[in-house]
Design an enzyme around this catalytic site. Structure first.
Site, PDB file in Angstrom:
ATOM      1  N   TYR A  73      12.365  27.107   7.813  1.00  0.00           N
ATOM      2  CA  TYR A  73      13.749  27.580   7.879  1.00  0.00           C
ATOM      3  C   TYR A  73      14.258  28.064   6.530  1.00  0.00           C
ATOM      4  O   TYR A  73      15.118  28.950   6.472  1.00  0.00           O
ATOM      5  CB  TYR A  73      14.650  26.492   8.473  1.00  0.00           C
ATOM      6  CG  TYR A  73      14.541  26.484   9.975  1.00  0.00           C
ATOM      7  CD1 TYR A  73      15.231  27.420  10.738  1.00  0.00           C
ATOM      8  CD2 TYR A  73      13.694  25.594  10.620  1.00  0.00           C
ATOM      9  CE1 TYR A  73      15.090  27.463  12.111  1.00  0.00           C
ATOM     10  CE2 TYR A  73      13.554  25.624  12.004  1.00  0.00           C
ATOM     11  CZ  TYR A  73      14.252  26.560  12.740  1.00  0.00           C
ATOM     12  OH  TYR A  73      14.105  26.608  14.101  1.00  0.00           O
ATOM     13  N   ARG A 130      13.173  31.592   6.507  1.00  0.00           N
ATOM     14  CA  ARG A 130      14.016  32.409   7.382  1.00  0.00           C
ATOM     15  C   ARG A 130      15.389  32.655   6.739  1.00  0.00           C
ATOM     16  O   ARG A 130      15.940  33.756   6.831  1.00  0.00           O
ATOM     17  CB  ARG A 130      14.172  31.734   8.739  1.00  0.00           C
ATOM     18  CG  ARG A 130      12.899  31.672   9.556  1.00  0.00           C
ATOM     19  CD  ARG A 130      13.176  31.240  10.982  1.00  0.00           C
ATOM     20  NE  ARG A 130      13.971  32.248  11.676  1.00  0.00           N
ATOM     21  CZ  ARG A 130      14.637  32.024  12.811  1.00  0.00           C
ATOM     22  NH1 ARG A 130      14.606  30.806  13.354  1.00  0.00           N
ATOM     23  NH2 ARG A 130      15.321  32.980  13.387  1.00  0.00           N
ATOM     24  N   HIS A 155      23.471  30.220  19.755  1.00  0.00           N
ATOM     25  CA  HIS A 155      22.240  29.584  19.273  1.00  0.00           C
ATOM     26  C   HIS A 155      22.398  28.980  17.879  1.00  0.00           C
ATOM     27  O   HIS A 155      21.414  28.611  17.252  1.00  0.00           O
ATOM     28  CB  HIS A 155      21.084  30.591  19.270  1.00  0.00           C
ATOM     29  CG  HIS A 155      20.670  31.029  20.643  1.00  0.00           C
ATOM     30  ND1 HIS A 155      19.942  32.175  20.882  1.00  0.00           N
ATOM     31  CD2 HIS A 155      20.887  30.462  21.859  1.00  0.00           C
ATOM     32  CE1 HIS A 155      19.736  32.302  22.196  1.00  0.00           C
ATOM     33  NE2 HIS A 155      20.304  31.279  22.788  1.00  0.00           N
ATOM     34  N   CYS A 195      23.876  16.661   9.744  1.00  0.00           N
ATOM     35  CA  CYS A 195      23.094  15.457   9.489  1.00  0.00           C
ATOM     36  C   CYS A 195      22.277  15.108  10.727  1.00  0.00           C
ATOM     37  O   CYS A 195      22.752  15.214  11.861  1.00  0.00           O
ATOM     38  CB  CYS A 195      24.009  14.294   9.116  1.00  0.00           C
ATOM     39  SG  CYS A 195      23.104  12.768   8.711  1.00  0.00           S
ATOM     40  N   CYS A 219      26.010   9.871  12.425  1.00  0.00           N
ATOM     41  CA  CYS A 219      26.718  10.635  11.392  1.00  0.00           C
ATOM     42  C   CYS A 219      27.106  11.995  11.969  1.00  0.00           C
ATOM     43  O   CYS A 219      26.290  12.681  12.587  1.00  0.00           O
ATOM     44  CB  CYS A 219      25.853  10.823  10.152  1.00  0.00           C
ATOM     45  SG  CYS A 219      26.699  11.685   8.795  1.00  0.00           S
ATOM     46  N   CYS A 243      22.107  14.264   3.470  1.00  0.00           N
ATOM     47  CA  CYS A 243      23.490  14.243   3.916  1.00  0.00           C
ATOM     48  C   CYS A 243      24.381  13.664   2.826  1.00  0.00           C
ATOM     49  O   CYS A 243      24.155  12.533   2.370  1.00  0.00           O
ATOM     50  CB  CYS A 243      23.624  13.411   5.186  1.00  0.00           C
ATOM     51  SG  CYS A 243      25.329  13.261   5.764  1.00  0.00           S
ATOM     52  N   CYS A 254      26.690  10.283   4.765  1.00  0.00           N
ATOM     53  CA  CYS A 254      26.122   8.961   5.057  1.00  0.00           C
ATOM     54  C   CYS A 254      25.094   8.527   4.019  1.00  0.00           C
ATOM     55  O   CYS A 254      24.735   7.348   3.959  1.00  0.00           O
ATOM     56  CB  CYS A 254      25.507   8.940   6.454  1.00  0.00           C
ATOM     57  SG  CYS A 254      23.963   9.881   6.625  1.00  0.00           S
TER      58      CYS A 254
END
Length: 312
Positions: free
Chosen positions: A77, A80, A130, A138, A143, A199, A202
């Site tokens: 990702y 991308r 999408h 998270c 969370c 995150c 948290c």
């Protein structure tokens, strides 16, 4: 001497009848897919020759893959995200954004590339069914942290791409790095899980891309917003289907719903076979060609000329 005048992008009679209807339309919806961004230079990650050719997208874009190997999924990702940020919104993105400022108009997008957002499409009238590569949330069950439009590249230093910005999983790239390519799913260099996006709320969970993975439900709040807009008692006058065949759920249902509420259908696509499952009726329009050229042309009577901003 032979004329070198460029033929019209759209047959004049079709353009005239469409713009007459567009000008009088009160409520309009657009359904857009990958064809909207094609001329921005973005390859598809699912097709042949697409992103991460040595890894099946269906194996990476799943909750299970993230649980098993979050580093590999984040590498996918991050690549991308990087490729999307290298691309620029085209004139069709800006045309739809301008239409949203002039009409009661909603864009339902199946794209995750962030180009509509970067074209300043009003957020209230842009529905991403999408999700987006540039939203993060998270992964911890309890969370609720989420962040929109995080365009930091790389999102953390450990996910920086090689300086040549190439796909690090192609056969050529693996050979260049002298890795064993006998198995195309050869493991990429391992990342420490502590170096992945964490995150900030948290402090325990990993952040994950805010896209809808295979096997996940579409975002219910987004679907509810679309349903509320579609169910308004006022008539929908026009649905413009751009760069998508609109044959799978929920895309197909939006075309049918709009038509039931009075809408005519206009399709912009490269392939004349790519029309909604219900087909086109008398009085509908099909405009064949590049969306980045066709969309600004057919919307010109409402939005005027579309100029791309200067790039720094």
């Amino acid at each position: 001497m032979a004329s070198t005048a460029r033929p019209p992008l759209v047959p004049p009679a079709d353009l005239e009848s469409f713009q007459k209807h567009l000008n009088s339309s009160k409520r309009i919806v657009a359904l857009v897919g990958a064809g909207l961004s094609a001329s921005s230079g973005l390859p598809t990650f699912r097709g042949a020759g697409g992103l991460w050719r040595t890894h099946e997208a269906t194996e990476l874009a799943t909750p299970g893959a993230f649980q098993r190997d979050p580093a590999l999924v984040w590498q996918f990702y991050s690549y991308r995200r990087h490729m999307s940020l290298k691309a620029h919104p085209n004139r069709a993105h800006y045309a739809l954004a301008e239409l949203a400022r002039r009409k009661d108009f909603m864009t339902v997008s199946q794209n995750v590339d962030g180009l509509s957002q970067r074209a300043s499409h009003p957020p209230s009238s842009l529905k991403l069914v999408h999700g987006s590569l540039f939203d993060v949330k998270c992964n911890e069950f309890f969370c609720e942290y989420a962040e929109s439009n995080n365009f930091t590249d790389p999102i953390v230093p450990a996910l920086a791409l090689p300086t040549d910005e190439s796909d690090p999983t192609t056969t050529e790239a693996l050979r260049a790095r002298e890795l064993d390519i006998s198995d195309e799913r050869v493991t990429l260099p391992e990342l420490n899980i502590r170096d992945l996006p964490r995150c900030p709320k948290c402090k325990k969970g990993l952040l994950r891309p805010g896209v809808v993975w295979f096997g996940e439900m579409l975002p219910k709040d987004t679907l509810k917003d679309i349903e509320t807009w579609m169910d308004d008692p006022r008539q929908i006058d026009l649905i413009i289907v751009i760069g998508t065949s609109a044959r799978v759920y929920p895309a197909a249902s939006y075309v049918d719903d709009a038509r039931m509420r009075g809408a005519k259908v206009a399709v912009v696509n490269m392939d004349p076979a790519d029309v909604p499952a219900g087909g086109l009726y008398a009085g509908d329009w099909f405009f064949q060609g590049d969306a980045s050229e066709i969309v600004p042309e057919i919307l010109k009577s409402v939005i005027g000329e579309v100029e791309l901003p200067e790039r720094s």
